[in-house]
Design an enzyme around this catalytic site. Structure first.
Site, PDB file in Angstrom:
ATOM      1  N   ASN A 203       0.874  -1.187   0.000  1.00 29.53           N
ATOM      2  CA  ASN A 203       0.000   0.000   0.000  1.00 29.53           C
ATOM      3  C   ASN A 203       0.902   1.226   0.000  1.00 29.53           C
ATOM      4  O   ASN A 203       1.493   1.562   1.022  1.00 29.53           O
ATOM      5  CB  ASN A 203      -0.887  -0.010   1.253  1.00 29.53           C
ATOM      6  CG  ASN A 203      -1.656   1.291   1.424  1.00 29.53           C
ATOM      7  OD1 ASN A 203      -1.815   2.058   0.463  1.00 29.53           O
ATOM      8  ND2 ASN A 203      -2.126   1.548   2.641  1.00 29.53           N
TER       9      ASN A 203
ATOM     10  N   LYS B  60       0.126   4.271  -0.234  1.00 26.68           N
ATOM     11  CA  LYS B  60      -0.513   5.490   0.311  1.00 26.68           C
ATOM     12  C   LYS B  60      -0.290   6.640  -0.693  1.00 26.68           C
ATOM     13  O   LYS B  60      -0.266   6.405  -1.891  1.00 26.68           O
ATOM     14  CB  LYS B  60       0.025   5.822   1.690  1.00 26.68           C
ATOM     15  CG  LYS B  60       0.051   4.599   2.608  1.00 26.68           C
ATOM     16  CD  LYS B  60       0.283   4.941   4.033  1.00 26.68           C
ATOM     17  CE  LYS B  60       0.532   3.679   4.834  1.00 26.68           C
ATOM     18  NZ  LYS B  60       0.335   3.850   6.240  1.00 26.68           N
TER      19      LYS B  60
ATOM     20  N   HIS C  47      -9.355   1.251   5.032  1.00 23.37           N
ATOM     21  CA  HIS C  47      -8.043   1.453   5.654  1.00 23.37           C
ATOM     22  C   HIS C  47      -8.211   2.419   6.823  1.00 23.37           C
ATOM     23  O   HIS C  47      -9.011   3.360   6.756  1.00 23.37           O
ATOM     24  CB  HIS C  47      -7.043   2.008   4.625  1.00 23.37           C
ATOM     25  CG  HIS C  47      -5.645   2.020   5.160  1.00 23.37           C
ATOM     26  ND1 HIS C  47      -5.192   2.999   6.013  1.00 23.37           N
ATOM     27  CD2 HIS C  47      -4.620   1.153   4.990  1.00 23.37           C
ATOM     28  CE1 HIS C  47      -3.930   2.731   6.337  1.00 23.37           C
ATOM     29  NE2 HIS C  47      -3.556   1.621   5.725  1.00 23.37           N
TER      30      HIS C  47
ATOM     31  N   GLU D 290      -6.604   4.860   7.835  1.00 22.80           N
ATOM     32  CA  GLU D 290      -6.428   6.289   7.517  1.00 22.80           C
ATOM     33  C   GLU D 290      -7.694   6.853   6.862  1.00 22.80           C
ATOM     34  O   GLU D 290      -8.065   7.997   7.106  1.00 22.80           O
ATOM     35  CB  GLU D 290      -5.182   6.478   6.633  1.00 22.80           C
ATOM     36  CG  GLU D 290      -3.914   6.273   7.454  1.00 22.80           C
ATOM     37  CD  GLU D 290      -2.721   5.739   6.680  1.00 22.80           C
ATOM     38  OE1 GLU D 290      -2.720   5.803   5.439  1.00 22.80           O
ATOM     39  OE2 GLU D 290      -1.787   5.246   7.338  1.00 22.80           O
TER      40      GLU D 290
ATOM     41  N   GLU E 113      -5.159  -4.811  10.729  1.00 22.02           N
ATOM     42  CA  GLU E 113      -4.136  -3.785  10.881  1.00 22.02           C
ATOM     43  C   GLU E 113      -4.378  -3.014  12.171  1.00 22.02           C
ATOM     44  O   GLU E 113      -5.182  -2.055  12.186  1.00 22.02           O
ATOM     45  CB  GLU E 113      -4.193  -2.806   9.703  1.00 22.02           C
ATOM     46  CG  GLU E 113      -3.958  -3.452   8.364  1.00 22.02           C
ATOM     47  CD  GLU E 113      -3.394  -2.455   7.363  1.00 22.02           C
ATOM     48  OE1 GLU E 113      -2.260  -2.673   6.933  1.00 22.02           O
ATOM     49  OE2 GLU E 113      -4.061  -1.460   7.060  1.00 22.02           O
TER      50      GLU E 113
ATOM     51  N   GLY F  42       2.643   2.424  10.592  1.00 26.03           N
ATOM     52  CA  GLY F  42       3.568   3.530  10.391  1.00 26.03           C
ATOM     53  C   GLY F  42       4.297   3.952  11.655  1.00 26.03           C
ATOM     54  O   GLY F  42       4.922   5.012  11.684  1.00 26.03           O
TER      55      GLY F  42
ATOM     56  N   SER G  28       3.655  -2.048  10.313  1.00 29.00           N
ATOM     57  CA  SER G  28       5.106  -2.068  10.494  1.00 29.00           C
ATOM     58  C   SER G  28       5.727  -3.426  10.183  1.00 29.00           C
ATOM     59  O   SER G  28       6.671  -3.851  10.862  1.00 29.00           O
ATOM     60  CB  SER G  28       5.480  -1.598  11.905  1.00 29.00           C
ATOM     61  OG  SER G  28       5.070  -0.244  12.091  1.00 29.00           O
TER      62      SER G  28
HETATM   63  C1  PEP Z   1      -0.569   0.288   6.001  1.00 30.28           C
HETATM   64  O1  PEP Z   1      -0.646   1.471   5.723  1.00 30.28           O
HETATM   65  O2  PEP Z   1      -1.472  -0.472   5.615  1.00 30.28           O
HETATM   66  C2  PEP Z   1       0.572  -0.185   6.776  1.00 30.28           C
HETATM   67  C3  PEP Z   1       0.542  -1.385   7.265  1.00 30.28           C
HETATM   68  O3  PEP Z   1       1.629   0.710   6.921  1.00 30.28           O
HETATM   69  P1  PEP Z   1       3.079   0.381   7.568  1.00 30.28           P
HETATM   70  O4  PEP Z   1       3.543  -0.944   6.996  1.00 30.28           O
HETATM   71  O5  PEP Z   1       3.933   1.521   7.168  1.00 30.28           O
HETATM   72  O6  PEP Z   1       2.872   0.272   9.048  1.00 30.28           O
END
Ligand code: PEP
Length: 250
Positions: A9, A11, A92, A94, A164, A170, A209
């Site tokens: 992803n 973003k 998601h 966000e 998630e 992040g 992460s």
């Molecule tokens: C995400 O945005 O779906 C995500 C898992 O980000 P990150 O791997 O940077 O934590």
């Protein structure tokens, strides 16, 4: 045996140069039973569709719940199909936190995606406050149930779920394999309560992460069927290193 999926992803990151570098690096990187999925921003979808080697699927990061009309700034399922997408992320964290995507709107997007023949990747997960208040299962159950209400008992046939935890996205702080496995097993059980066959074949990805140095242990959990990767998916070497950690069947 369930297939594994390693999904990136991007973003609101990336450009045509990253498309080229990812496409080049993914070429010939196939691992049997492990699918690669790349979700760049909308304007990069055509370039990725053109350059992605066989075996690399294309996904979008969001979609409108509406088919067409006066919805300035929105993108429809039909447009994604035309752009070559096979998958689309919905819900998601966000989108939920920053753009007001409620459980019912996410469910409407999920239904629209399925109706257009796209594979929706439903993102679910709890905030740190919710985890600390012992509400993880309640929150995730509500996120899943909104989709069952909109799409029926076999909602997750031909779909994917990504767990998630919001506190891991992040932040550099991933869930432990034990924490991830516990929530993944909870999700699978909740789906199995409606349809055991669907639950058995449902890919449930972990996101938060995930990096080359923690991917192997997370991906070896029995109910973790792949990863949804943000930051590390912007680095072709890291993304492919995570992909190399995935073994079909966990
Ligand atoms: C995400 O945005 O779906 C995500 C898992 O980000 P990150 O791997 O940077 O934590």
């Amino acid at each position: 045996m369930r297939r594994m999926i390693i999904a990136g992803n991007w973003k609101m990151n990336g450009d045509r140069d990253l498309v080229r570098r990812i496409a080049e690096r993914c070429s010939g990187a196939g691992v049997d039973g492990v699918d690669l999925l790349v979700c760049p921003p909308f304007p990069l979808l055509p370039a990725m569709a053109e350059q992605a080697p066989a075996g690399v699927a294309l996904g979008a990061q969001d979609v409108s719940e509406y088919a067409s009309g006066a919805y300035t700034g929105e993108v429809s399922t039909a447009m994604l199909v035309e752009a070559g997408c096979r998958y689309v992320l919905v819900g998601h964290s966000e989108r939920r936190a920053l753009f007001g995507d409620s459980n019912s709107r996410v469910a409407a997007k999920f239904a629209a995606a399925k109706g257009a023949g796209l594979i929706p990747v439903l993102c679910v997960g709890e905030t740190l406050e919710e985890r600390d208040a012992d509400r993880t299962e309640t929150v995730v159950a509500e996120q899943l149930d909104a989709v069952f209400d909109a799409c029926g008992a076999d909602a997750f046939r031909e779909a994917v779920i990504a767990y998630e935890p919001v506190w891991a996205i992040g932040t550099g702080r991933n869930a432990t394999p034990e924490q991830a496995q516990a929530v993944h097993a909870f999700i699978r059980k909740r789906v199995a309560d409606r349809d055991a066959g669907v639950a058995d074949s449902l890919p449930i990805l972990y996101g938060g992460s995930m990096k080359p140095d923690n991917a192997e242990t997370l991906l070896s959990c029995p109910d973790v069927d792949g990863g949804l990767i943000g930051g590390a998916s912007l680095d072709p070497e890291a993304f492919l290193a995570i992909h190399a950690c995935a073994r079909p069947g966990g």
